[in-house]
Design a protein around this motif. Structure first.
Motif, PDB file in Angstrom:
ATOM      1  N   ARG A   1      -4.421   5.483  -7.682  1.00 46.69           N
ATOM      2  CA  ARG A   1      -4.832   4.564  -8.575  1.00 46.69           C
ATOM      3  C   ARG A   1      -5.101   3.195  -8.030  1.00 46.69           C
ATOM      4  O   ARG A   1      -6.094   2.604  -8.248  1.00 46.69           O
ATOM      5  CB  ARG A   1      -4.269   4.373  -9.754  1.00 46.69           C
ATOM      6  CG  ARG A   1      -3.915   5.770 -10.631  1.00 46.69           C
ATOM      7  CD  ARG A   1      -3.135   5.346 -11.868  1.00 46.69           C
ATOM      8  NE  ARG A   1      -3.022   6.446 -12.936  1.00 46.69           N
ATOM      9  CZ  ARG A   1      -4.141   6.512 -13.971  1.00 46.69           C
ATOM     10  NH1 ARG A   1      -4.723   5.567 -14.344  1.00 46.69           N
ATOM     11  NH2 ARG A   1      -3.677   7.596 -14.682  1.00 46.69           N
ATOM     12  N   TRP A   2      -4.134   2.823  -7.288  1.00 43.56           N
ATOM     13  CA  TRP A   2      -4.321   1.537  -6.507  1.00 43.56           C
ATOM     14  C   TRP A   2      -5.364   1.596  -5.434  1.00 43.56           C
ATOM     15  O   TRP A   2      -6.407   0.500  -5.338  1.00 43.56           O
ATOM     16  CB  TRP A   2      -2.796   1.269  -5.729  1.00 43.56           C
ATOM     17  CG  TRP A   2      -3.065   0.123  -4.930  1.00 43.56           C
ATOM     18  CD1 TRP A   2      -3.104  -1.337  -5.225  1.00 43.56           C
ATOM     19  CD2 TRP A   2      -3.261  -0.081  -3.489  1.00 43.56           C
ATOM     20  NE1 TRP A   2      -2.804  -2.055  -4.298  1.00 43.56           N
ATOM     21  CE2 TRP A   2      -3.066  -1.415  -3.110  1.00 43.56           C
ATOM     22  CE3 TRP A   2      -3.385   0.833  -2.521  1.00 43.56           C
ATOM     23  CZ2 TRP A   2      -3.374  -1.783  -1.705  1.00 43.56           C
ATOM     24  CZ3 TRP A   2      -3.661   0.408  -1.168  1.00 43.56           C
ATOM     25  CH2 TRP A   2      -3.438  -0.872  -0.633  1.00 43.56           C
ATOM     26  N   GLU A   3      -5.609   2.708  -4.649  1.00 41.21           N
ATOM     27  CA  GLU A   3      -6.658   2.637  -3.603  1.00 41.21           C
ATOM     28  C   GLU A   3      -7.889   2.388  -4.186  1.00 41.21           C
ATOM     29  O   GLU A   3      -9.023   1.793  -3.805  1.00 41.21           O
ATOM     30  CB  GLU A   3      -6.695   3.809  -2.782  1.00 41.21           C
ATOM     31  CG  GLU A   3      -5.264   3.915  -1.746  1.00 41.21           C
ATOM     32  CD  GLU A   3      -5.018   5.293  -1.150  1.00 41.21           C
ATOM     33  OE1 GLU A   3      -5.800   6.236  -1.844  1.00 41.21           O
ATOM     34  OE2 GLU A   3      -4.086   5.462  -0.503  1.00 41.21           O
ATOM     35  N   ALA A   4      -8.367   3.070  -5.440  1.00 41.75           N
ATOM     36  CA  ALA A   4      -9.388   2.972  -6.202  1.00 41.75           C
ATOM     37  C   ALA A   4      -9.614   1.690  -6.650  1.00 41.75           C
ATOM     38  O   ALA A   4     -11.121   1.204  -6.674  1.00 41.75           O
ATOM     39  CB  ALA A   4      -9.471   4.161  -7.402  1.00 41.75           C
TER      40      ALA A   4
ATOM     41  N   PRO B   1       0.817  -1.295   0.089  1.00 44.52           N
ATOM     42  CA  PRO B   1      -0.053  -0.139   0.003  1.00 44.52           C
ATOM     43  C   PRO B   1       0.869   1.288   0.104  1.00 44.52           C
ATOM     44  O   PRO B   1       0.446   2.354  -0.554  1.00 44.52           O
ATOM     45  CB  PRO B   1      -0.905  -0.105   1.391  1.00 44.52           C
ATOM     46  CG  PRO B   1      -0.994  -1.688   1.512  1.00 44.52           C
ATOM     47  CD  PRO B   1       0.496  -2.115   1.184  1.00 44.52           C
ATOM     48  N   ALA B   2       1.937   1.389   0.508  1.00 41.38           N
ATOM     49  CA  ALA B   2       3.079   2.297   0.546  1.00 41.38           C
ATOM     50  C   ALA B   2       3.564   2.550  -0.433  1.00 41.38           C
ATOM     51  O   ALA B   2       3.948   4.039  -1.087  1.00 41.38           O
ATOM     52  CB  ALA B   2       3.756   2.390   1.717  1.00 41.38           C
TER      53      ALA B   2
ATOM     54  N   THR C   1     -12.979  -1.217  -5.412  1.00 48.44           N
ATOM     55  CA  THR C   1     -13.643  -2.141  -6.354  1.00 48.44           C
ATOM     56  C   THR C   1     -13.617  -3.536  -6.039  1.00 48.44           C
ATOM     57  O   THR C   1     -14.509  -4.195  -6.017  1.00 48.44           O
ATOM     58  CB  THR C   1     -13.129  -1.865  -7.885  1.00 48.44           C
ATOM     59  OG1 THR C   1     -13.494  -0.148  -8.174  1.00 48.44           O
ATOM     60  CG2 THR C   1     -14.191  -2.714  -8.886  1.00 48.44           C
ATOM     61  N   LEU C   2     -12.406  -4.199  -5.854  1.00 42.62           N
ATOM     62  CA  LEU C   2     -11.754  -5.336  -5.484  1.00 42.62           C
ATOM     63  C   LEU C   2     -12.714  -5.944  -4.188  1.00 42.62           C
ATOM     64  O   LEU C   2     -13.304  -7.153  -4.201  1.00 42.62           O
ATOM     65  CB  LEU C   2     -10.458  -5.468  -5.471  1.00 42.62           C
ATOM     66  CG  LEU C   2      -9.501  -5.509  -6.747  1.00 42.62           C
ATOM     67  CD1 LEU C   2      -8.400  -6.157  -6.464  1.00 42.62           C
ATOM     68  CD2 LEU C   2     -10.385  -6.453  -7.862  1.00 42.62           C
ATOM     69  N   ARG C   3     -12.668  -5.024  -3.322  1.00 41.68           N
ATOM     70  CA  ARG C   3     -13.348  -5.516  -1.896  1.00 41.68           C
ATOM     71  C   ARG C   3     -14.820  -5.637  -1.934  1.00 41.68           C
ATOM     72  O   ARG C   3     -15.414  -6.280  -1.385  1.00 41.68           O
ATOM     73  CB  ARG C   3     -12.862  -4.546  -0.876  1.00 41.68           C
ATOM     74  CG  ARG C   3     -11.401  -4.441  -0.472  1.00 41.68           C
ATOM     75  CD  ARG C   3     -11.099  -3.518   0.678  1.00 41.68           C
ATOM     76  NE  ARG C   3      -9.727  -3.712   1.125  1.00 41.68           N
ATOM     77  CZ  ARG C   3      -8.835  -2.685   1.021  1.00 41.68           C
ATOM     78  NH1 ARG C   3      -9.143  -1.739   0.398  1.00 41.68           N
ATOM     79  NH2 ARG C   3      -7.594  -2.986   1.632  1.00 41.68           N
ATOM     80  N   ALA C   4     -15.277  -4.361  -2.845  1.00 43.48           N
ATOM     81  CA  ALA C   4     -16.826  -4.564  -3.001  1.00 43.48           C
ATOM     82  C   ALA C   4     -17.374  -5.851  -3.872  1.00 43.48           C
ATOM     83  O   ALA C   4     -18.410  -6.507  -3.553  1.00 43.48           O
ATOM     84  CB  ALA C   4     -17.236  -3.236  -3.766  1.00 43.48           C
TER      85      ALA C   4
ATOM     86  N   ALA D   1     -11.427  -5.035 -17.246  1.00 42.81           N
ATOM     87  CA  ALA D   1     -10.982  -3.581 -17.507  1.00 42.81           C
ATOM     88  C   ALA D   1     -12.567  -2.998 -17.248  1.00 42.81           C
ATOM     89  O   ALA D   1     -12.522  -1.628 -16.936  1.00 42.81           O
ATOM     90  CB  ALA D   1     -10.555  -3.500 -18.965  1.00 42.81           C
ATOM     91  N   ASN D   2     -13.503  -3.604 -17.248  1.00 42.14           N
ATOM     92  CA  ASN D   2     -14.908  -2.853 -16.938  1.00 42.14           C
ATOM     93  C   ASN D   2     -14.859  -2.557 -15.564  1.00 42.14           C
ATOM     94  O   ASN D   2     -15.732  -1.591 -15.153  1.00 42.14           O
ATOM     95  CB  ASN D   2     -15.900  -4.004 -16.961  1.00 42.14           C
ATOM     96  CG  ASN D   2     -16.100  -4.253 -18.672  1.00 42.14           C
ATOM     97  OD1 ASN D   2     -16.079  -3.360 -19.528  1.00 42.14           O
ATOM     98  ND2 ASN D   2     -16.557  -5.459 -18.751  1.00 42.14           N
ATOM     99  N   GLU D   3     -14.021  -3.179 -14.601  1.00 42.27           N
ATOM    100  CA  GLU D   3     -14.113  -2.728 -13.043  1.00 42.27           C
ATOM    101  C   GLU D   3     -12.954  -2.139 -12.814  1.00 42.27           C
ATOM    102  O   GLU D   3     -13.036  -1.155 -11.879  1.00 42.27           O
ATOM    103  CB  GLU D   3     -14.083  -3.919 -12.371  1.00 42.27           C
ATOM    104  CG  GLU D   3     -15.225  -5.049 -12.598  1.00 42.27           C
ATOM    105  CD  GLU D   3     -15.307  -6.405 -11.793  1.00 42.27           C
ATOM    106  OE1 GLU D   3     -15.891  -6.214 -10.757  1.00 42.27           O
ATOM    107  OE2 GLU D   3     -14.778  -7.142 -12.227  1.00 42.27           O
TER     108      GLU D   3
END
Length: 492
Positions: free
Chosen positions: A429-432, A379-380, A436-439, A394-396
């Motif tokens: 970008r990674w946080e966004a 994350p850092a 999405t992945l968690r949801a 790519a849709n997500e």
């Protein structure tokens, strides 16, 4: 509900062994927790007829893994023939590679019927079947013909192409009519779902209203269920994996050099040749990147008995040799090309060690490597995902750098952009993407499909309705049913 999951490939919970494919890797964590029985091929074939087709039934988490030997007389025509020389190329928009015989189709149907008979062993009042992928398009119809009235769902892990392409598959009409025996037919994306609905209307005359199609089998629900991964589990595994000996050796070998990574089976759908060409072009456009960044391409051999795969394997080897020969030095090679698989643990550590993840298929239903790469990042100091616009992911993952895999120069310039991206932008970008992945993680995918299957079956025909054409059912083996917990609740 007692859930039975069916796929051609299965996975065993052995951390140090390579996984057999994206489907198996994705299903393993949720099947273990759900208490389901997972039925699939043992990887062996059996001559003649045997009373019990199952070679092995063993515990798998809260449920069981049931392996059966498929019939030797039909396995080649089923797997290498119709499934992977007709359906696979068509589903990935390569009808020019279709090469199949009538006997191959008959073998495909025979294996689907064989699997249906074997599944009767697990059919009880509370059983539901969830069939995975293109190997078993007709399995639902075979189960209905054996008198099974329980919920039967199907999920396609590959893309579903346009009508003009799927029509190039011999016996396409018969197969797609058979698919309508499923209560629920799931796809990776809404586009896949729309392509399927378009075929139903144009070729079979069936209208899809509100996601429901009515056929002689009754009602079938069509919907998109984008598959996810075990995000938190994979992230934790990647953080630990940096201490794995293989990962440590990779990191030490870099000597401060940056790394891009690609992980794929050797398959024409994965865009490997264009990816290698893009790195060749990258070094031509920016010679200063030589000795500064290299590509680790893990390319696991696949389907070696099929000519198109053998030809591709040879082509890729020649391309890598050429690029390394022109751009390499005595103490540095631009492409590290490995034709072998690695365990999920080691792969997660490799992903975390790479500053760029390159996932550039020509067509892919989802591509879980893209999601795994994102989840594995520090994350850092996260890396950047370069992702094909033709992957379902790519849709997500819209915060990835999206590329056209047919545009070699465009890919090269985008990889250079990824390498130059400042840390604040990489983190945003990674946080966004992680949000999405968690949801939409694998637990959500699994539970939402099961809920939809239960609903679709309730909304379908009565279990004793006249729509079903049933033969006399073969009784299951006595004492063979494994009692399972309700799958849709066990994941919470």
């Amino acid at each position: 509900m007692n859930l039975v999951v069916v796929s051609n490939r299965v996975a065993r919970a052995k951390a140090n062994e390579p996984m057999t494919g994206g489907l198996a890797a994705a299903l393993l964590p949720v099947v273990e927790k759900s208490g389901a029985v997972w039925v699939g091929s043992s990887g062996h074939v059996r001559e003649g007829s045997h009373k019990d087709p199952f070679a092995e039934i063993q515990p798998l988490g809260a449920g069981a893994l049931a392996l059966l030997d498929l019939p030797a007389a039909h396995y080649g025509g089923y797997y290498e023939g119709f499934a992977n020389s007709a359906l696979w190329p068509a589903l990935h928009s390569r009808p020019d590679l279709i090469s199949v015989s009538h006997d191959d189709y008959q073998s495909y149907r025979e294996v689907n019927a064989f699997m249906a008979r074997a599944l009767l062993r697990f059919c009880e009042k509370e059983t539901a079947f969830w069939v995975q992928d293109y190997h078993f398009l007709a399995l639902g119809a075979e189960l209905r013909d054996l008198g099974v009235r329980r919920p039967i769902g199907f999920f396609l892990h590959t893309p579903w192409p346009s009508r003009s392409i799927i029509c190039s598959v011999p016996h396409h009409r018969e197969l797609i009519e058979a698919m309508l025996a499923y209560d629920l037919i799931g796809f990776q994306t809404k586009d896949d779902c729309a392509n399927f609905a378009s075929y139903l209307k144009s070729d079979l005359g069936y209208e899809v209203r509100g996601g429901v199609v009515t056929s002689p089998y009754g009602k079938s629900q069509l919907a998109a269920f984008p598959i996810g991964i075990d995000v938190e589990g994979f992230a934790a595994q990647a953080a630990r994996a940096v201490l794995h000996p293989d990962v440590s050796r990779l990191r030490k070998s870099l000597h401060g050099e940056r790394l891009a990574i690609g992980v794929d089976r050797v398959d024409y759908s994965k865009g490997l040749a264009n990816r290698i060409a893009a790195f060749d072009r990258l070094y031509e456009l920016q010679p200063s990147l030589k000795r500064s960044v290299s590509l680790l391409q893990i390319a696991t051999p696949s389907r070696g008995n099929i000519e198109a795969y053998c030809n591709l394997q040879d082509k890729l080897a020649r391309m890598v040799t050429d690029v390394n020969g022109r751009h390499g030095e005595v103490d540095w090679m631009p492409i590290r090309y490995l034709n072998k698989g690695f365990s999920q643990t080691v792969l997660s550590g490799f992903y975390r060690s790479a500053q760029v993840g390159v996932v550039t298929p020509m067509h892919d239903g989802m591509n879980l490597v893209a999601k795994e790469y994102v989840a594995a990042q520090n994350p850092a100091d996260p890396g950047v995902l370069v992702l094909s616009k033709f992957a379902g992911a790519a849709n997500e993952l819209t915060s990835a750098l999206i590329v056209n895999p047919h545009d070699i120069e465009g890919m090269a310039r985008t990889i250079a952009q990824a390498l130059a991206m400042p840390a604040p932008e990489r983190r945003l970008r990674w946080e966004a993407m992680m949000t999405t992945l968690r949801a939409g993680n694998i637990q959500h995918w699994f539970a939402s499909f099961i809920r939809a299957l239960e609903q679709a079956h309730r909304d379908g025909p009565e279990t004793d309705g006249e729509n079903w054409t049933a033969r006399k059912r073969v009784p299951p083996s006595s004492g063979s049913v494994i009692q399972l917990r309700t799958a849709s609740n066990a994941l919470h």
